[in-house]
Design a protein around this motif. Sequence first.
Motif, PDB file in Angstrom:
ATOM      1  N   VAL A  77       0.700  -1.305  -0.011  1.00 27.60           N
ATOM      2  CA  VAL A  77       0.006  -0.178  -0.009  1.00 27.60           C
ATOM      3  C   VAL A  77       0.751   1.187   0.013  1.00 27.60           C
ATOM      4  N   PRO A  78       0.682   1.970  -0.994  1.00 27.94           N
ATOM      5  CA  PRO A  78       1.550   3.221  -0.934  1.00 27.94           C
ATOM      6  C   PRO A  78       1.136   4.424   0.093  1.00 27.94           C
ATOM      7  N   GLU A  79       2.173   5.113   0.407  1.00 26.11           N
ATOM      8  CA  GLU A  79       1.757   6.286   1.320  1.00 26.11           C
ATOM      9  C   GLU A  79       0.963   6.977   0.666  1.00 26.11           C
ATOM     10  N   ASP A  80      -0.109   7.534   1.391  1.00 24.86           N
ATOM     11  CA  ASP A  80      -1.252   8.379   0.526  1.00 24.86           C
ATOM     12  C   ASP A  80      -1.926   9.510   1.339  1.00 24.86           C
ATOM     13  N   GLU A  81      -1.874  10.656   1.043  1.00 23.49           N
ATOM     14  CA  GLU A  81      -2.642  11.602   1.882  1.00 23.49           C
ATOM     15  C   GLU A  81      -4.048  11.298   2.097  1.00 23.49           C
ATOM     16  N   ASP A  82      -4.609  10.635   1.127  1.00 23.64           N
ATOM     17  CA  ASP A  82      -5.959  10.412   1.153  1.00 23.64           C
ATOM     18  C   ASP A  82      -6.346   9.780   2.633  1.00 23.64           C
ATOM     19  N   ILE A  83      -5.380   8.822   3.032  1.00 18.25           N
ATOM     20  CA  ILE A  83      -5.743   7.798   4.246  1.00 18.25           C
ATOM     21  C   ILE A  83      -6.004   9.044   5.313  1.00 18.25           C
ATOM     22  N   VAL A  84      -5.114  10.211   5.460  1.00 15.32           N
ATOM     23  CA  VAL A  84      -5.375  11.076   6.681  1.00 15.32           C
ATOM     24  C   VAL A  84      -6.643  11.822   6.332  1.00 15.32           C
ATOM     25  N   VAL A  85      -7.092  12.103   5.179  1.00 14.40           N
ATOM     26  CA  VAL A  85      -8.182  12.927   4.983  1.00 14.40           C
ATOM     27  C   VAL A  85      -9.350  12.019   5.305  1.00 14.40           C
ATOM     28  N   SER A  86      -9.320  10.558   4.809  1.00 13.85           N
ATOM     29  CA  SER A  86     -10.653   9.728   5.144  1.00 13.85           C
ATOM     30  C   SER A  86     -10.538   9.324   6.583  1.00 13.85           C
ATOM     31  N   THR A  87      -9.480   9.206   7.283  1.00 12.76           N
ATOM     32  CA  THR A  87      -9.556   8.824   8.869  1.00 12.76           C
ATOM     33  C   THR A  87     -10.216  10.241   9.295  1.00 12.76           C
ATOM     34  N   ASN A  88      -9.724  11.402   9.010  1.00 14.18           N
ATOM     35  CA  ASN A  88     -10.436  12.396   9.702  1.00 14.18           C
ATOM     36  C   ASN A  88     -11.908  12.516   9.493  1.00 14.18           C
ATOM     37  N   ARG A  89     -12.381  11.884   8.132  1.00 13.75           N
ATOM     38  CA  ARG A  89     -13.831  12.010   8.067  1.00 13.75           C
ATOM     39  C   ARG A  89     -14.404  10.853   8.586  1.00 13.75           C
ATOM     40  N   GLY A  90     -13.766   9.817   8.911  1.00 10.36           N
ATOM     41  CA  GLY A  90     -14.386   8.599   9.372  1.00 10.36           C
ATOM     42  C   GLY A  90     -14.809   7.692   8.365  1.00 10.36           C
ATOM     43  N   GLU A  91     -14.167   7.816   7.074  1.00  9.35           N
ATOM     44  CA  GLU A  91     -14.792   7.127   5.711  1.00  9.35           C
ATOM     45  C   GLU A  91     -13.385   6.387   5.332  1.00  9.35           C
ATOM     46  N   PRO A  92     -13.649   4.921   5.203  1.00 11.19           N
ATOM     47  CA  PRO A  92     -12.436   4.332   4.570  1.00 11.19           C
ATOM     48  C   PRO A  92     -12.000   4.670   3.307  1.00 11.19           C
ATOM     49  N   VAL A  93     -10.957   4.452   3.169  1.00 17.99           N
ATOM     50  CA  VAL A  93     -10.436   5.173   1.837  1.00 17.99           C
ATOM     51  C   VAL A  93     -10.586   4.395   0.650  1.00 17.99           C
ATOM     52  N   VAL A  94     -11.067   3.157   0.825  1.00 16.04           N
ATOM     53  CA  VAL A  94     -11.463   2.452  -0.564  1.00 16.04           C
ATOM     54  C   VAL A  94     -12.938   2.884  -0.809  1.00 16.04           C
ATOM     55  N   LEU A  95     -13.442   3.611  -0.302  1.00 11.94           N
ATOM     56  CA  LEU A  95     -14.723   4.317  -0.808  1.00 11.94           C
ATOM     57  C   LEU A  95     -14.335   5.330  -1.782  1.00 11.94           C
ATOM     58  N   ASP A  96     -13.068   5.756  -1.884  1.00  9.10           N
ATOM     59  CA  ASP A  96     -12.923   6.767  -2.656  1.00  9.10           C
ATOM     60  C   ASP A  96     -12.112   5.995  -3.975  1.00  9.10           C
ATOM     61  N   PRO A  97     -12.994   6.024  -5.159  1.00  5.71           N
ATOM     62  CA  PRO A  97     -12.224   5.370  -6.169  1.00  5.71           C
ATOM     63  C   PRO A  97     -10.978   5.742  -6.910  1.00  5.71           C
ATOM     64  N   GLU A  98     -10.704   6.975  -6.626  1.00  6.28           N
ATOM     65  CA  GLU A  98      -9.425   7.633  -7.221  1.00  6.28           C
ATOM     66  C   GLU A  98      -8.338   7.456  -6.404  1.00  6.28           C
ATOM     67  N   SER A  99      -8.332   7.084  -5.160  1.00 10.23           N
ATOM     68  CA  SER A  99      -7.193   6.772  -4.111  1.00 10.23           C
ATOM     69  C   SER A  99      -6.396   5.549  -4.477  1.00 10.23           C
ATOM     70  N   ARG A 100      -4.975   5.773  -4.546  1.00  9.14           N
ATOM     71  CA  ARG A 100      -3.971   4.773  -4.977  1.00  9.14           C
ATOM     72  C   ARG A 100      -4.344   3.939  -3.650  1.00  9.14           C
ATOM     73  N   ALA A 101      -4.236   4.371  -2.344  1.00 17.62           N
ATOM     74  CA  ALA A 101      -4.205   3.355  -1.218  1.00 17.62           C
ATOM     75  C   ALA A 101      -5.578   2.793  -1.190  1.00 17.62           C
ATOM     76  N   GLY A 102      -6.422   3.207  -1.740  1.00 18.66           N
ATOM     77  CA  GLY A 102      -7.920   2.498  -1.748  1.00 18.66           C
ATOM     78  C   GLY A 102      -7.681   1.578  -2.911  1.00 18.66           C
ATOM     79  N   MET A 103      -7.277   1.794  -3.672  1.00 18.31           N
ATOM     80  CA  MET A 103      -7.072   0.665  -4.838  1.00 18.31           C
ATOM     81  C   MET A 103      -6.167  -0.620  -4.431  1.00 18.31           C
ATOM     82  N   ALA A 104      -5.271  -0.211  -3.468  1.00 15.02           N
ATOM     83  CA  ALA A 104      -4.103  -1.424  -2.973  1.00 15.02           C
ATOM     84  C   ALA A 104      -5.011  -2.055  -2.235  1.00 15.02           C
ATOM     85  N   PHE A 105      -5.893  -1.337  -1.289  1.00 14.15           N
ATOM     86  CA  PHE A 105      -6.618  -2.124  -0.406  1.00 14.15           C
ATOM     87  C   PHE A 105      -7.671  -3.182  -0.991  1.00 14.15           C
TER      88      PHE A 105
END
Lengths: 209, 84, 264
Positions: C203-231
């Motif tokens: 899983v690549p380091e991805d700023e989206d993770i920080v944002v998604s954790t702030n929001r309380g939404e897993p990053v896999v829900l974001d189809p654009e996120s690289r980390a999400g794709m990895a998961f």
Amino acid sequence: MIRQGVLIRGTNEGITVYLHEECEFVVILSELRDKFTNAHDFFRGASISINSGERSITPEEKMALIDLCQDYELSGVEFVTRPEVQNVSQKDPWITEGETLILKKTLRSGQRVTYKGNIIIIGDVNPGAQVIAVGDVAVMGNLRGVVHAGAQGNTDAEVFALALQPTQLRIAHCIARSPDGFSVKKKRRMEPEKASIKEGIIVIEGIED
Amino acid sequence: MNIIKKLSFKENSSKNVAKERLQFILIHDRIKLSPRELAEMKKDIISVVSKYVDVDENELEMSLQRTESNMALQANIPIRSRRN
Amino acid sequence: MNGKVIVITSGKGGVGKTTATANIGTALAMDGNKVVLIDADIGLRNLDVVMGLENRIVYDIVDVVEEACRLEQALIKDKRTKNLHLLPAAQTRDKNAVNPAQMRNLANELRKEFDYVLVDCPAGIEQGFKNAIAGADDAVIITTPEVSAVRDADRIIGLLEVEGLKEPRVVVNRIRMEMVRRGDMMDLEDMIEILAIGLLGVVPEDEDIVVSTNRGEPVVLDPESRAGMAFHNIAQRIQGKDVPLLNLEKEKLMDRVKRIIGLS
């Protein structure tokens, strides 16, 4: 001359301080101060319950005891008074003398306070902390954790806070939760609010000065 | 300066330092040899081997290989030349 | 139903166990599986916050094992993803509030109803860890490309072996390709060689993770996120599908230019 104005017992529930019913209050206070001084490390951070038995204590005496506990860095004091006082109607004004736990501290995540009467917290209740009272709950600070008033089913129980932003708020069997979504609420000034059950649902309203 | 450093010192990159340190730490964790004993063992191995061949002391690499049922200690010793 | 119980563990704290549990679980549910996440980090619960479900908790895992409530009462339905549930940890208790036998029972109870039971393990190797792995069939080890995290992962592999979890697989989290390219971060090969276990994903380091954790939404829900794709890919492999590793080499044009002219 009564030699022991105070008696300290450790029980499963914690430390209980029994006050002699006839001893003069100044003597009690000085004996308690001595005990705290002699075992400062033991009492530091502890929460004690003060049982006044048949003795009636005035609000001034209560404040003096709270001040003393604070001086010695105790984390909480609970007052247990004559049993009959605990049976007052839940309809009475919500800060009922004698069955109220007063805590002067910030409750942090993982900390939990339960009490069979009312609870007053002078400080904040952080997310992850829990306050559970059979009666009412008042927080003189920011309430962000989980609060349950009327925990044994009293639907007349109320929750009061200087800033009411609980993760979850329960009164009797009703549950209200904070709105979903990312929101950093920064209130410019504290707006005291009160939660109570009206027509079966939890209602939050401001309090006029 | 930075560019030159990057071009020329590939072997000393922090990744390789990390890998090497990790391998040593793991040998210690897995077979309970202290770093000192490990260093001594390394010295002993070198002294034995260098009786027969000329080895590059600084290039000795040791690692632990884990297989299903056991562990093997691997020492990789580059040889400079054969002694005559 | 006879679902699979998988423990997500790491030894070292802060490598992304909880984030991984939330995301792998959500991805599995998005693929149509019935999934339950167990937060076994009693006293330091966090999975609820990462999932954005903290305001729904009434009962928790300790209430269930102490029979203060029924199991179904303690399960929280996820607010976004169908078929996804959370069994929260208790916050005001400690690790000893649950024992391995209770955990095993709980896992066996849940596997009847769910395809996947994911257990978010606390950091460390003490009681909390022993509880969390008690009912598991499989283990996923999360690590990062750092000496300390890999060392702890190695320790965990050994401990899991003793408990009969013979084939744990590893997820390398927070890899930064630009650092790997510079030779300042261990790459996958290095780590797999050292740990000698199967790779479940990277899983690549991805700023989206920080944002998604702030929001309380897993990053896999974001189809654009690289980390999400990895998961998502990791979830696919857990389901037994053969998915190639995410191409981490894909870099932004500017980074590429910078690298070619030697600026980075």
